[in-house]
Design a protein around this motif. Structure first.
Motif, PDB file in Angstrom:
ATOM      1  N   GLN A 109       6.408 -26.298 -21.451  1.00  0.00           N
ATOM      2  CA  GLN A 109       5.838 -27.051 -20.523  1.00  0.00           C
ATOM      3  C   GLN A 109       6.794 -27.430 -19.496  1.00  0.00           C
ATOM      4  O   GLN A 109       6.403 -28.086 -18.573  1.00  0.00           O
ATOM      5  CB  GLN A 109       5.789 -28.500 -21.193  1.00  0.00           C
ATOM      6  N   GLY A 127       8.402 -29.687 -11.473  1.00  0.00           N
ATOM      7  CA  GLY A 127       7.932 -30.924 -11.326  1.00  0.00           C
ATOM      8  C   GLY A 127       8.744 -32.001 -12.189  1.00  0.00           C
ATOM      9  O   GLY A 127       9.288 -32.887 -11.977  1.00  0.00           O
ATOM     10  N   ASN A 128       8.791 -31.289 -13.536  1.00  0.00           N
ATOM     11  CA  ASN A 128       9.404 -32.165 -14.567  1.00  0.00           C
ATOM     12  C   ASN A 128      10.875 -32.004 -14.933  1.00  0.00           C
ATOM     13  O   ASN A 128      11.363 -32.514 -15.876  1.00  0.00           O
ATOM     14  CB  ASN A 128       8.491 -32.226 -15.839  1.00  0.00           C
ATOM     15  N   CYS A 129      11.301 -31.045 -14.055  1.00  0.00           N
ATOM     16  CA  CYS A 129      12.574 -30.387 -14.567  1.00  0.00           C
ATOM     17  C   CYS A 129      13.525 -31.454 -14.221  1.00  0.00           C
ATOM     18  O   CYS A 129      13.679 -31.976 -12.918  1.00  0.00           O
ATOM     19  CB  CYS A 129      13.032 -29.121 -13.981  1.00  0.00           C
ATOM     20  N   ARG A 130      14.650 -31.745 -15.302  1.00  0.00           N
ATOM     21  CA  ARG A 130      15.539 -32.625 -14.934  1.00  0.00           C
ATOM     22  C   ARG A 130      16.550 -32.389 -13.962  1.00  0.00           C
ATOM     23  O   ARG A 130      17.282 -33.136 -13.378  1.00  0.00           O
ATOM     24  CB  ARG A 130      16.300 -32.638 -16.276  1.00  0.00           C
ATOM     25  N   SER A 173       5.657 -33.156  -3.633  1.00  0.00           N
ATOM     26  CA  SER A 173       5.103 -32.864  -4.990  1.00  0.00           C
ATOM     27  C   SER A 173       4.164 -31.633  -4.932  1.00  0.00           C
ATOM     28  O   SER A 173       4.064 -30.636  -5.881  1.00  0.00           O
ATOM     29  CB  SER A 173       4.460 -33.986  -5.679  1.00  0.00           C
TER      30      SER A 173
END
Lengths: 252, 252
Positions: B22, B26-29, B41
């Motif tokens: 997943q 967008g969600n990558c630290r 975004s």
DNA sequence: CGTGCGCTTGATAATGGTCAAGACGCGTGG
DNA sequence: CCACGCGTCTTGACCATTATCAAGCGCACG
């Protein structure tokens, strides 16, 4: 130590040389090794429109200084420049020499401020390329974008060569490599690859190569004794290119 | 791109680890220090679409080799890689270490071939960014173009730092500078800036810094004796950051 | 005609490289 | 679980390359 050449505050009036000012990218002798490379002629015209050609830099004048706002990259039209950084303990590190057709100033992009200073080693004519215009144009012209990416990438690979040189090679090899580099770059500009005048001092060479002046001088003497180079102060003649390559020992 | 995890020839049905897959920009630290930085975004989503995430590299596996066709640049998601060139006389020159969030492979742009090799120092997850897609996207998204120019420029300024280090600084200063660099890069990733495990060997460190293993080892011992570092093989603790800065003597 | 800067050359010293030996840690296999 | 062996790291003794210090030369410029 201040060096001031003819600071003729009195003349005030400059007569621009009209011959000089007709230069454009389309007719520039260097366009095959400079930015316009790989552009169509109407694209070249657009690029030409954003490029500014100002009056020549005199010897020892700065093109920009470390920390200056970054606005433009620059192409050398004639003359030679050196780029250098000043370490906080006041020493200087020469990071590169720039000959006609070569682009400098790209290290300023990352922080919007020049990461090094650039000064003329002799009278030099410069093309200024405002970066914001270059960016816009790059978006419109894929070839230009690509070419500029490649130029930056080349700067990286050249720096890596220098890193390797400094890290792994002896004084002889370093000086030899620089002579070969200048020779190659001269050839690109259709100048003699075996006979040239060094625009930089021994101090600059040593600084660039991580050596002292004395060592540089000794290497030149040694190479002269071995009939690899003919050295007369700044006048260099490569007598034995193969020998020089062997001595430089880099193969690439 | 095919996903093959545990390639258990017999069952045919693979249960991909949904957790792992997943991951997206967008969600990558790491997206605040990686390519997506400065993107909106919906722009991030477009970038995300061109990025390929393949199976992790095992220790000592190559991501690419010098001379390979250049197709992509890469972002490190986890693990560490080293980039190095092989000189024609067979020696190796380490040109950089790459930690999570950092981009490598940009030196391949200039010649459409990788100018160095990259191998994993430990198991590493990588995002592959096809360069042609990146170019197209860059034309459409000025922020991305700008950011990528900046990344390349940063690579140049970092190489210049290394050049200065190699050219002007003692063994103590070089090793000190590397420790500080790793410390800073850890801090950027919200990891401890004073305690870490070196992913690279002493040989790699020496190679990168233009020193022999023995010298690197001696420097570590010396710094330990001076209570600047606590060294236990690859585990490093910085006991005296100020002292280390003084020793590294670079101020920047 | 002098003065100064850049270059060269020599003598000496120091930093880091080379060579060698031993310690430590880790994975493998008995 | 221990023994073995290899690779990595450390430490020491010695050596080489290059830096440092010092002096002198020569050309350019005032």
């Amino acid at each position: 130590m201040t060096i001031h050449l003819a600071d003729t505050g009195d003349n005030g009036v400059l007569k621009p040389c009209t011959h000089e000012y007709q230069v454009n990218c389309g007719n520039c002798r260097l366009n095959s090794i400079c930015l316009p490379l790989a552009l169509e002629s109407d694209d070249i015209k657009q690029l030409d429109d954003i490029i500014q050609r100002s009056k020549p830099l005199q010897k020892n004048q700065h093109l920009y200084r470390e920390g200056d706002d970054f606005q433009s990259v620059f192409a050398v039209r004639s003359g030679t420049l050196k780029a250098y950084k000043t370490t906080d303990d006041g020493r200087e590190q020469v990071t590169g020499f720039y000959f006609p057709g070569e682009i400098l100033g790209m290290d300023g992009i990352s922080n919007n401020a020049h990461a090094s200073s650039a000064k003329a080693l002799e009278t030099a004519a410069i093309c200024e390329i405002p970066f914001s215009s270059l960016e816009k144009l790059s978006s419109l012209m894929p070839n230009l974008q690509r070419h500029f990416f490649q130029l930056m990438s080349r700067e990286i690979t050249e720096d890596q060569q220098l890193i390797t040189l400094l890290s792994k090679n002896s004084a002889d090899e370093r000086v030899g490599a620089l002579m070969l580099s200048i020779s190659t770059r001269n050839a690109r500009r259709k100048l003699s690859s075996t006979q040239f005048r060094l625009p930089m001092s021994r101090v600059d060479i040593g600084n660039y190569l991580g050596l002292t002046v004395e060592t540089v001088s000794r290497v030149f003497s040694r190479m002269q004794k071995m009939d690899i180079l003919q050295v007369d102060n700044k006048e260099i003649e490569i007598l034995d290119l193969e020998g020089l390559r062997t001595m430089a020992n880099l193969g690439r």
